[in-house]
Design an enzyme around this catalytic site. Structure first.
Site, PDB file in Angstrom:
ATOM      1  N   ASP A 121       7.217   2.854   6.141  1.00 42.84           N
ATOM      2  CA  ASP A 121       6.982   2.197   4.851  1.00 42.84           C
ATOM      3  C   ASP A 121       7.030   3.227   3.716  1.00 42.84           C
ATOM      4  OD1 ASP A 121       6.549   0.004   6.435  1.00 42.84           O
ATOM      5  OD2 ASP A 121       4.660  -0.586   5.502  1.00 42.84           O
TER       6      ASP A 121
ATOM      7  N   SER B 206       0.834  -1.212   0.000  1.00 42.06           N
ATOM      8  CA  SER B 206       0.000   0.000   0.000  1.00 42.06           C
ATOM      9  C   SER B 206       0.869   1.263   0.000  1.00 42.06           C
ATOM     10  CB  SER B 206      -0.992  -0.009   1.164  1.00 42.06           C
ATOM     11  OG  SER B 206      -0.312   0.080   2.379  1.00 42.06           O
TER      12      SER B 206
HETATM   13  C1  MEV Z   1       4.215  -2.276   8.671  1.00 38.48           C
HETATM   14  O1  MEV Z   1       5.024  -2.540   7.536  1.00 38.48           O
HETATM   15  C2  MEV Z   1       5.034  -1.699   9.770  1.00 38.48           C
HETATM   16  C3  MEV Z   1       4.346  -1.358  11.078  1.00 38.48           C
HETATM   17  O2  MEV Z   1       5.389  -0.942  11.983  1.00 38.48           O
HETATM   18  C4  MEV Z   1       3.326  -0.253  10.926  1.00 38.48           C
HETATM   19  C5  MEV Z   1       3.926   1.110  10.662  1.00 38.48           C
HETATM   20  O3  MEV Z   1       5.087   1.368  10.960  1.00 38.48           O
HETATM   21  O4  MEV Z   1       3.163   1.963  10.168  1.00 38.48           O
HETATM   22  C6  MEV Z   1       3.672  -2.571  11.696  1.00 38.48           C
END
Ligand code: MEV
Length: 315
Positions: free
Chosen positions: A133, A90
């Protein structure tokens, strides 16, 4: 007359260390991978995505990113990144679409502006989360977030409320990572919300995120001196801590355990609850076999890949 297409692409990513804890401002280390999404857009008479009607209620990222567009759009997407797998599908979609739309507006976004745009789309869609991300998918290569004594170039600082995330470039040494997909789709929002509820009611969960911080710092130091054995140990330790936080699952644990005899370390990667695990290894074929034997799909991923990029029309 047909309208001009605007195309951009962005890579997926995996987290070496620090997911979930990074939401609370703790450090994390992330690498972009050679699985990409490409998005093309053009002005159109109707909103279409890959030939079908766009249901914006089911596409919150698209709804957010096109909030200022006052005409219909046709979207074409093609992706190697499995959806809901913890590999940043995403964020990569948001980065690629945000970049394509900015070129269509005639005002291309720079990296920092694109991170803000993609991160806002993530927050709009999933409620809570960090800019990790979005940063990895926009920048490509490798990044560290809030890592003490980071030596790479400072890329940007993102702030929301009383939280701040300092993002630096990292030069990762040549290492082989195998990703194993459980094939179970696990949306990030509910998993992040689960950890937040746990932290809100339990000091123990707060202590576990503090332990993840220590493991990430130690892993970051190991990475800096090219110590794959110590980095692997920290990855496996991180998996145990994430399991205690309640974001692993039976399928992930089985694949991590199957990969460990041939790996320096292995852990779930991303939000968990399904999705993917990652192993650091110099026996990738054996790890792939081990992952397959537990019903997973292995990917030997390449790192050191470019971030979000615009693809000018060849004509
Ligand atoms: C998702 O790839 C990573 C999490 O740490 C969520 C985030 O950092 O927004 C679980």
């Amino acid at each position: 007359m047909t309208s001009e297409w605007f195309t951009a692409s962005a890579p997926g990513k995996f987290v070496i260390l620090g997911e979930h804890a990074v939401v609370y401002g703790k450090p994390a280390i992330v690498l972009a991978i050679d699985l990409r999404i490409a998005v093309s857009i053009r002005r159109s008479g109707r909103n279409l995505i890959n030939g079908d009607h766009v249901d914006f209620r089911r596409q919150p990222h698209l709804r957010y990113l096109t909030r200022d567009v006052n005409h219909a759009l046709e979207f074409m997407t093609s992706s190697d990144i499995p959806v809901g797998s913890g590999l940043g599908s995403s964020a990569a979609l948001s980065a690629a679409l945000g970049l394509a739309l900015s070129h269509q507006r005639g005002a291309p976004l720079g990296e920092k502006e694109l991170v803000e745009e993609a991160y806002n789309a993530e927050l709009f869609a999933q409620g809570i989360g960090s800019p990790m991300d979005a940063s990895a998918c926009v920048h490509g290569g490798g990044i560290s977030v809030n890592l003490p004594n980071a030596t790479g170039e400072h890329l940007w600082t993102v702030t929301r409320g009383d939280r701040t995330w300092d993002v630096h470039d990292i030069e990762a040494p040549d290492m082989t990572f195998v990703i194993g997909s459980t094939g179970i789709k696990a949306p990030t929002g509910p998993l992040v919300a689960k950890v937040r509820r746990y932290r809100d009611r339990s000091q123990f969960a707060v202590d576990i995120t503090d332990d993840i911080e220590q493991v990430t710092i130690q892993g970051g130091q190991a990475l800096a001196r090219n110590d794959v054995e110590e980095l692997g140990r920290m990855m496996t330790e991180d998996h145990k801590l994430l399991s205690i936080l309640g974001v692993s699952c039976r399928e992930l644990n089985k694949m991590v355990n199957a990969a460990l005899p041939y790996s320096y370390g292995a852990k779930l990667t991303g939000a968990g609850g399904g999705g993917c695990m990652v192993a650091l290894t110099d026996e990738p074929d054996k790890v792939c076999k081990a992952i397959r034997s537990r019903g997973g799909t292995p990917y030997i991923v390449k790192t050191g890949v470019p971030g979000a990029m615009f693809h000018p029309d060849p004509e």
